[in-house]
Motif scaffolding. Structure first.
Motif, PDB file in Angstrom:
ATOM      1  N   LYS A   1      31.641  42.443  37.301  1.00  8.89           N
ATOM      2  CA  LYS A   1      30.876  41.198  37.411  1.00  8.89           C
ATOM      3  C   LYS A   1      29.814  41.313  38.505  1.00  8.89           C
ATOM      4  O   LYS A   1      28.657  40.896  38.312  1.00  8.89           O
TER       5      LYS A   1
ATOM      6  N   LEU B   1      36.174  42.216  38.688  1.00  6.50           N
ATOM      7  CA  LEU B   1      35.308  41.703  39.748  1.00  6.50           C
ATOM      8  C   LEU B   1      34.173  42.681  40.030  1.00  6.50           C
ATOM      9  O   LEU B   1      33.019  42.268  40.174  1.00  6.50           O
TER      10      LEU B   1
ATOM     11  N   VAL C   1      43.085  40.378  45.916  1.00  3.63           N
ATOM     12  CA  VAL C   1      43.143  39.867  44.553  1.00  3.63           C
ATOM     13  C   VAL C   1      44.419  39.066  44.313  1.00  3.63           C
ATOM     14  O   VAL C   1      44.413  38.034  43.634  1.00  3.63           O
TER      15      VAL C   1
ATOM     16  N   GLU D   1      30.666  38.088  46.522  1.00  7.01           N
ATOM     17  CA  GLU D   1      29.227  38.078  46.227  1.00  7.01           C
ATOM     18  C   GLU D   1      28.400  37.796  47.480  1.00  7.01           C
ATOM     19  O   GLU D   1      27.432  38.506  47.766  1.00  7.01           O
TER      20      GLU D   1
ATOM     21  N   PRO E   1      38.368  36.920  46.322  1.00  2.00           N
ATOM     22  CA  PRO E   1      37.420  37.395  45.307  1.00  2.00           C
ATOM     23  C   PRO E   1      36.136  36.578  45.249  1.00  2.00           C
ATOM     24  O   PRO E   1      35.038  37.141  45.065  1.00  2.00           O
ATOM     25  N   GLU E   2      36.240  35.278  45.430  1.00  2.00           N
ATOM     26  CA  GLU E   2      35.049  34.432  45.322  1.00  2.00           C
ATOM     27  C   GLU E   2      34.091  34.600  46.500  1.00  2.00           C
ATOM     28  O   GLU E   2      32.952  34.110  46.453  1.00  2.00           O
TER      29      GLU E   2
END
Length: 229
Positions: A184, A181, A126, A141, A137-138
């Motif tokens: 999300k 995060l 982070v 997903e 972080p990106e």
């Protein structure tokens, strides 16, 4: 300060942090980081009511695990080399440092062969520090979308390490960022099941981490003392 007093002191500080943030102390687990203490001290920690043990060096941890006959719940908390996975499967129930896809594949391979399941935390950098392990972080997903296909590695949450700061308050944005995060990722259901855990906070900043939602804190010298092995 005796071990029992240190444990009580830590529990009181966690309870106070929970009270400040509207949480229950039962929501926060303590991992006693025993990498620098002896088998005897680790046994005392277990006998004092701390059941979760954190280690980061397989060459030291495995003999310790064997000497203690597998007592407690073992967490691998450091950078894990893929070639060392074979040494810890079946001994460590939790891996706090899943930081790359090749490690996920090796964990899956070894856990499948051993007919066991590994619970893992996806390590996220982070803070963006070059010295820290973890995915950006990106990238979380897409990583989790692939990880959902694994049969023997279960990602239960996220882990991060905050920068070393003189003022613990400076770590708050990092811990808050990890929680946000996770929330999300859960909102998009990318993994297919909820990520419930947050492993964040160490001796110098664990109270801030608890205030920001930590479900596991990793405590070394503050809790177990500094007896060298």
């Amino acid at each position: 300060m005796a071990l029992e007093q240190r444990i009580q002191h830590v529990r009181e500080r966690i309870a106070a942090a929970c009270a400040r943030s509207g949480r229950l102390p039962e929501e926060v687990g303590i991992v006693a980081v025993t990498k620098y203490v002896s088998v005897d001290m680790t046994r005392q920690i277990l006998e004092s009511g701390i059941s979760d043990i954190g280690e980061n060096r397989p060459g030291v941890a495995v003999p310790k695990w064997e000497a203690l006959e597998g007592q407690g719940v073992w967490h691998f908390i450091g950078h894990l080399q893929s070639r060392k996975v074979k040494d810890i499967i079946g001994k460590f129930q939790y891996i706090h440092s899943l930081d790359r896809w090749s490690l996920a594949e090796e964990l899956e391979k070894r856990a499948t062969a051993a007919s066991t399941e590994v619970k893992a935390f996806l390590q996220v950098n982070v803070s963006g520090e070059a010295s820290k392990q973890g995915i950006a972080p990106e990238e979380a997903e897409s990583f989790l979308r692939e990880a959902a296909k694994l049969q023997h590695v279960s990602v239960i949450g996220l882990m991060t390490m905050a920068p070393d700061c003189d003022d613990p308050e400076e770590t708050r944005p990092v811990f808050r960022g990890l929680r946000e995060l996770r929330d999300k990722l859960n909102a998009t259901n990318v993994y297919g099941k909820p990520l419930t855990e947050l492993s964040m906070g160490m001796s110098g900043d664990f109270e801030v981490a608890v205030e920001e939602g930590a479900t596991w804190v990793r405590l070394g010298t503050l809790l177990v003392g500094g007896e060298q092995i």
